[in-house]
Design a protein around this motif. Sequence first.
Motif, PDB file in Angstrom:
ATOM      1  N   LEU A 110       0.827  -1.207   0.000  1.00 29.27           N
ATOM      2  CA  LEU A 110       0.000   0.000   0.000  1.00 29.27           C
ATOM      3  C   LEU A 110       0.862   1.258   0.000  1.00 29.27           C
ATOM      4  CD1 LEU A 110      -2.829  -0.985   2.504  1.00 29.27           C
ATOM      5  CD2 LEU A 110      -2.986  -0.817   0.005  1.00 29.27           C
ATOM      6  N   ALA A 111       2.021   1.184   0.642  1.00 33.17           N
ATOM      7  CA  ALA A 111       2.958   2.306   0.612  1.00 33.17           C
ATOM      8  C   ALA A 111       3.930   2.189  -0.552  1.00 33.17           C
ATOM      9  CB  ALA A 111       3.728   2.380   1.929  1.00 33.17           C
ATOM     10  N   ASP A 112       4.328   0.949  -0.887  1.00 32.98           N
ATOM     11  CA  ASP A 112       5.374   0.762  -1.885  1.00 32.98           C
ATOM     12  C   ASP A 112       4.889   0.954  -3.319  1.00 32.98           C
ATOM     13  OD1 ASP A 112       7.174   0.271   0.103  1.00 32.98           O
ATOM     14  OD2 ASP A 112       7.026  -1.906  -0.013  1.00 32.98           O
ATOM     15  N   LEU A 113       3.652   0.611  -3.615  1.00 31.87           N
ATOM     16  CA  LEU A 113       3.155   0.772  -4.992  1.00 31.87           C
ATOM     17  C   LEU A 113       3.198   2.232  -5.449  1.00 31.87           C
ATOM     18  CD1 LEU A 113       0.213  -1.789  -5.195  1.00 31.87           C
ATOM     19  CD2 LEU A 113       2.175  -1.679  -6.743  1.00 31.87           C
ATOM     20  N   LEU A 133      -5.469   4.662  -6.681  1.00 31.61           N
ATOM     21  CA  LEU A 133      -6.790   5.186  -7.049  1.00 31.61           C
ATOM     22  C   LEU A 133      -7.930   4.346  -6.497  1.00 31.61           C
ATOM     23  CD1 LEU A 133      -6.206   6.143 -10.795  1.00 31.61           C
ATOM     24  CD2 LEU A 133      -6.192   7.656  -8.797  1.00 31.61           C
ATOM     25  N   GLY A 134      -7.597   3.238  -5.857  1.00 33.85           N
ATOM     26  CA  GLY A 134      -8.667   2.423  -5.301  1.00 33.85           C
ATOM     27  C   GLY A 134      -8.210   1.024  -4.969  1.00 33.85           C
ATOM     28  N   THR A 146     -15.317   7.827  -3.420  1.00 33.34           N
ATOM     29  CA  THR A 146     -15.110   8.444  -2.104  1.00 33.34           C
ATOM     30  C   THR A 146     -13.981   7.797  -1.325  1.00 33.34           C
ATOM     31  OG1 THR A 146     -16.738   6.950  -1.084  1.00 33.34           O
ATOM     32  CG2 THR A 146     -17.568   9.055  -1.951  1.00 33.34           C
ATOM     33  N   TRP A 147     -13.273   6.850  -1.929  1.00 32.20           N
ATOM     34  CA  TRP A 147     -12.228   6.089  -1.238  1.00 32.20           C
ATOM     35  C   TRP A 147     -11.083   6.999  -0.837  1.00 32.20           C
ATOM     36  CZ3 TRP A 147      -7.156   4.237  -2.671  1.00 32.20           C
ATOM     37  CH2 TRP A 147      -6.697   3.127  -1.942  1.00 32.20           C
ATOM     38  N   ASP A 148     -10.611   6.845   0.392  1.00 34.75           N
ATOM     39  CA  ASP A 148      -9.516   7.645   0.927  1.00 34.75           C
ATOM     40  C   ASP A 148      -8.288   6.744   1.038  1.00 34.75           C
ATOM     41  OD1 ASP A 148      -7.669   8.908   2.686  1.00 34.75           O
ATOM     42  OD2 ASP A 148      -9.278  10.122   3.538  1.00 34.75           O
ATOM     43  N   ALA A 149      -7.305   6.956   0.154  1.00 36.32           N
ATOM     44  CA  ALA A 149      -6.127   6.089   0.115  1.00 36.32           C
ATOM     45  C   ALA A 149      -5.358   6.111   1.427  1.00 36.32           C
ATOM     46  CB  ALA A 149      -5.221   6.500  -1.041  1.00 36.32           C
ATOM     47  N   ARG A 176      -4.616   3.022   3.968  1.00 37.21           N
ATOM     48  CA  ARG A 176      -3.263   2.589   4.341  1.00 37.21           C
ATOM     49  C   ARG A 176      -3.120   2.490   5.863  1.00 37.21           C
ATOM     50  NH1 ARG A 176      -1.177   5.489  -0.313  1.00 37.21           N
ATOM     51  NH2 ARG A 176      -1.291   7.449   0.824  1.00 37.21           N
ATOM     52  N   VAL A 177      -3.680   3.466   6.568  1.00 38.31           N
ATOM     53  CA  VAL A 177      -3.590   3.443   8.028  1.00 38.31           C
ATOM     54  C   VAL A 177      -4.326   2.220   8.591  1.00 38.31           C
ATOM     55  CG1 VAL A 177      -4.319   4.638  10.130  1.00 38.31           C
ATOM     56  CG2 VAL A 177      -3.283   5.918   8.246  1.00 38.31           C
ATOM     57  N   ARG A 178      -5.482   1.937   8.015  1.00 37.89           N
ATOM     58  CA  ARG A 178      -6.297   0.843   8.522  1.00 37.89           C
ATOM     59  C   ARG A 178      -5.762  -0.534   8.135  1.00 37.89           C
ATOM     60  NH1 ARG A 178     -10.634   2.045   6.069  1.00 37.89           N
ATOM     61  NH2 ARG A 178     -10.781   0.364   4.551  1.00 37.89           N
ATOM     62  N   GLU A 179      -5.276  -0.665   6.894  1.00 35.83           N
ATOM     63  CA  GLU A 179      -4.909  -1.974   6.363  1.00 35.83           C
ATOM     64  C   GLU A 179      -3.411  -2.220   6.276  1.00 35.83           C
ATOM     65  OE1 GLU A 179      -7.035  -4.401   5.426  1.00 35.83           O
ATOM     66  OE2 GLU A 179      -8.819  -3.254   5.936  1.00 35.83           O
ATOM     67  N   GLY A 180      -2.591  -1.179   6.546  1.00 34.25           N
ATOM     68  CA  GLY A 180      -1.156  -1.286   6.353  1.00 34.25           C
ATOM     69  C   GLY A 180      -0.440  -2.110   7.408  1.00 34.25           C
ATOM     70  N   PRO A 181       0.905  -2.033   7.414  1.00 33.93           N
ATOM     71  CA  PRO A 181       1.717  -2.890   8.305  1.00 33.93           C
ATOM     72  C   PRO A 181       1.308  -2.789   9.766  1.00 33.93           C
ATOM     73  CG  PRO A 181       3.109  -1.791   6.721  1.00 33.93           C
ATOM     74  CD  PRO A 181       1.742  -1.189   6.557  1.00 33.93           C
TER      75      PRO A 181
END
Length: 239
Positions: A184-187, A196-197, A226-229, A233-238
């Motif tokens: 999510l951060a590296d892409l 974008l989603g 309405t997706w907030d990248a 990332r905060v919710r699903e990241g490392p």
Amino acid sequence: MAVLVITGTGTEIGKTVATAAIAATAWAAGRSVAVLKAAQTGVRPDEAGDAEEVARLAGAVTTAELARYPDPLAPATAARRAGRAPVHPAEIAEAAAKLATEHDLVLVEGAGGLLVRFDPAGGTLADAAELLGAPVVIVASAGLGTLNTTELTARELRSRGLDPLGVVIGSWPAEPDLASRCNLADLPDVTRTPLLGALPAGAGSWTPDAFRAAARSWLTPRLDGTWDAEAFRVREGPR
């Protein structure tokens, strides 16, 4: 953005479902939408192809398909084996441009990756995008291995003077592994384009009503969603 080209980094990574989500959000925003499948392979004449699947999920969109070949192969190879005429990039561009005169948004869906060959001369979706001067959305997988293929795709687009609009993760797992979470951060870092989603795994099996109701929550405002990248990332990241 009258024409938007949608490419994958490979096969079976959610490109058609991502195209459907983009179509659904644009249609919900009041825009008329057409979906052009440059070449459909691996589908019988009586079967629904990718364009029809987009329409099933997204709603009242115009669909067009330039060619259909029975073998599940690259379009140039499938055309040769079937003894049928191939599709050339100029034909893709011409068809998309015509649809753009009648619709607010035309989505051109490729076959597999950006450099999959459509004709014996080596014509690709990238060539069609060049002729159109259209931005390109890259649909990528979530997990291990995606950084290399996605970065290569973005680099190829830029080498041609094309605009990689951003990356959509075609299938986000319910229980992402460490590689997926880190990506999510590296892409965005390796491609120098925004996320974008991200579509939930299995979204293509949802009912059309449920799919259309949720599609906006999977895509950023750049694609009418309405997706907030960053929140994702905060919710699903490392962890």
